[in-house]
Design a protein around this motif. Sequence first.
Motif: not given
Length: 380
Positions: A256-261, A349-355
Amino acid sequence: MLESLQSFFASTSWAQSVAGMVILFAGAAIVHLFMRRLVLRVLGKLLALTEFGQDQDLRRHNFVARLAHAVPAAVVMYGVEAVPALPASIVKVVQNVATAYIILTLVLAASTILDAINAVYTRKGLAAVRPIKGYLQVIKIAGFIVAAVLTLAALVDRSPVILLSGLGAMAAVLILVFQDTLLSFVASVQISSSQMIRVGDWVQVPKLDVDGTVIDIALYHITVRNWDMTLTTIPVRKFIGEPFKNWRGMFETGSRRIKRSLYLDQTSVKFVEAAWVRKSKSDTIIGPFLSSIGPVAPTTTNSALFREYLEWHLRRDPNVDDTMRLMLRTTDPTPTGIPLEIYCFSRETEGLPYEKLQSGIFDHALAVMPRFGLSVFQAR
């Protein structure tokens, strides 16, 4: 008393007919009670001994009980001819009504069988890929249309062929009436054949404010459970004509992609000094990184070194998929600082572990920035 009643019935034809009809319907009621209390119970116990009868879905869709309703109607249909002194026109009407009831009972039993087939099929893994609920609903609609024609033909005592021949003139009206059904059926076939949407997919339809998991695909609509636990039903054809996003590919690839600045203060960007490099090699956090890259050129900036460090750090994180694209870059400076974009893929890919992973990456980046002499832009 008995002789007077016998003479009354013998001399009065309508009394014979009424008495015969009462006896006929009483017999039909007894047959219905017999079917429910004895036959269905015995049959249910026998089926319970088999694998077929132990299936809860099949027991819930008990089509045998619906078929049992046809037996009393058959008793009335064939027994009405034995009622004495009953006019032939009334006999015909009763038989036609009984026939129409039997047809209705049979089509409802067939509908129950289709429901049972869908319930059993839904438990299989293939149901999420190729749901058949829409096709079964089309079969139901076709069955009810045929049953309606046969029922009407039985009630008016006309051949179904005569009624069907008259439907040709009503074709345009039928197409107009069933326009949504036809469009939905075509859309369902396209969705099923191309596997655009499956049960369990995470879909987003921004125009319709939909963001959640698909829980049901029917003939007319698709039901989505949004992340706020509300339910949204969307016409099937909307997924053909409206743009939407399906996140299934993310789950299939396991990334799952992470794209943040984060925004660097422009005034904190500077060249790296040799003394700082020698001193920082003993740092427990960034020291291993500086020792692994060898000599640092005098023209290297602290922001460039910071980007290299973050890439080095991310590639060592087991939760970051290093087989996918991993990139750190600065984009055009803005009044709020220099955007430093982190672009990578999480194995979660699941919401909580990803965040949690995404937040941890940026927490680390913000905490380690001062060690490179950098500061984040923050309005004062």
